[in-house]
Enzyme design. Sequence first.
Site, PDB file in Angstrom:
ATOM      1  N   ARG A 132       0.800  -1.221   0.000  1.00 20.52           N
ATOM      2  CA  ARG A 132       0.000   0.000   0.000  1.00 20.52           C
ATOM      3  C   ARG A 132       0.834   1.272   0.000  1.00 20.52           C
ATOM      4  O   ARG A 132       0.587   2.182  -0.774  1.00 20.52           O
ATOM      5  CB  ARG A 132      -0.898   0.078   1.247  1.00 20.52           C
ATOM      6  N   THR A 133       1.804   1.342   0.901  1.00 25.14           N
ATOM      7  CA  THR A 133       2.485   2.627   1.053  1.00 25.14           C
ATOM      8  C   THR A 133       3.219   2.979  -0.236  1.00 25.14           C
ATOM      9  O   THR A 133       3.072   4.075  -0.774  1.00 25.14           O
ATOM     10  CB  THR A 133       3.441   2.594   2.262  1.00 25.14           C
ATOM     11  N   HIS A 180       5.187   6.059  11.445  1.00 23.21           N
ATOM     12  CA  HIS A 180       4.688   5.879  10.081  1.00 23.21           C
ATOM     13  C   HIS A 180       3.721   7.032   9.806  1.00 23.21           C
ATOM     14  O   HIS A 180       2.509   6.852   9.769  1.00 23.21           O
ATOM     15  CB  HIS A 180       3.982   4.524   9.984  1.00 23.21           C
ATOM     16  N   ARG A 222      11.304   4.072   3.119  1.00 23.37           N
ATOM     17  CA  ARG A 222      10.975   3.125   4.196  1.00 23.37           C
ATOM     18  C   ARG A 222      12.230   2.326   4.518  1.00 23.37           C
ATOM     19  O   ARG A 222      12.939   1.877   3.607  1.00 23.37           O
ATOM     20  CB  ARG A 222       9.861   2.181   3.760  1.00 23.37           C
ATOM     21  N   LYS A 233      25.584  -3.408  -1.307  1.00 22.78           N
ATOM     22  CA  LYS A 233      27.048  -3.310  -1.464  1.00 22.78           C
ATOM     23  C   LYS A 233      27.678  -2.559  -0.299  1.00 22.78           C
ATOM     24  O   LYS A 233      28.880  -2.344  -0.270  1.00 22.78           O
ATOM     25  CB  LYS A 233      27.381  -2.564  -2.760  1.00 22.78           C
TER      26      LYS A 233
HETATM   27  C1  NCD Z   1       1.837  -0.878   8.121  1.00 21.90           C
HETATM   28  C2  NCD Z   1       3.348  -0.722   8.297  1.00 21.90           C
HETATM   29  O1  NCD Z   1       4.088  -0.896   7.340  1.00 21.90           O
HETATM   30  O2  NCD Z   1       3.728  -0.373   9.402  1.00 21.90           O
HETATM   31  N1  NCD Z   1       1.471  -1.124   6.796  1.00 21.90           N
HETATM   32  C3  NCD Z   1       1.158  -0.064   5.994  1.00 21.90           C
HETATM   33  O3  NCD Z   1       2.007   0.727   5.667  1.00 21.90           O
HETATM   34  N2  NCD Z   1      -0.115   0.104   5.619  1.00 21.90           N
HETATM   35  C4  NCD Z   1       1.247  -1.862   9.051  1.00 21.90           C
HETATM   36  C5  NCD Z   1       1.783  -3.264   9.051  1.00 21.90           C
HETATM   37  O4  NCD Z   1       2.662  -3.608   8.261  1.00 21.90           O
HETATM   38  O5  NCD Z   1       1.278  -4.037   9.850  1.00 21.90           O
END
Ligand code: NCD
Length: 305
Positions: free
Chosen positions: A51-52, A129, A101, A80
Amino acid sequence: MRHLMSPLDFSVEELDKLLDLANDIEKYPEKYAHACAGKKLATCFYEPSTRTRLSFEAAMLNLGGSVLGFHSGDSSSASKGESVSDTIRVISCYADICAMRHPKEGAALVASSKSSIPVINAGDGGHQHPTQTLTDLLTIRSLKGRLDNITIGLCGDLKFGRTVHSLINALIRYENVKFVLISPEELRIPDYIREDVLKANNIEYVEMEHLEDAMPELDVLYMTRVQRERFFNEEDYIRLKDFYILTKSKMELAKDDMLVLHPLPRVNEISVEVDDDPRAAYFKQAQYGVYVRMALILTLLGIEV
Ligand code: NCD
């Protein structure tokens, strides 16, 4: 130049403006279809994501911009031995904005200190997040009509769940928000959130183990997945993973207008039979994630439509 590391990087007024913009984008998408023409978003993901990453990419494409990036540390020069600082310096030459991320807490912050383009923290380990929080706030505000005067239950892995940490940080700034923290003993909210965020700000909260006890009073139930990848041993994960399963019969205990949210991915903690309940809003929430990321990209790039 502005980055987004934590939801607190925006004031409540700025957040309101951002959420208004997201609602306008939802209503009039065509108005924004070329707003980012010629701009590039880099998605630098050292950890898995559906999703993100894809909602960031969809957001930039919806704005008429382009996207580039990598989706695992293994497919980038991190494998590397390149540092995040060096990587972002280089990416600053290729893109106008970056969503990152990383499994390490603070990685996006380190990147932002060396970057000459806006950096968005798309999840740093078990820490924060913020763009999920923007999504959650937009969902609650759009579907409930308010962010104040709510009782919200956060259920599951409150220890490692970064979405929970960011959401609590953001919601304490609204009037009369009460938190019901529902977790097994071992997955309770970290001390720093209990002490420095909740207690320090005199926020009303309770901690409990049984979801059934909390259900009747909740306006929002925020379910979370047990964060397997942050456990030190697999046995603990297996013991805790099915601690909570939201079922149709548990939903009968809830208010008629309670919202069920989940940042997703879901594993087993919400039974699929709940998906048809009109109070289940987690897939709608994923859609709101695109609008709010469009609003965020425009805001950080300083583009007004
Ligand atoms: C979340 C995350 O990555 O922290 N997912 C997301 O970005 N929607 C929640 C999760 O992974 O449980």
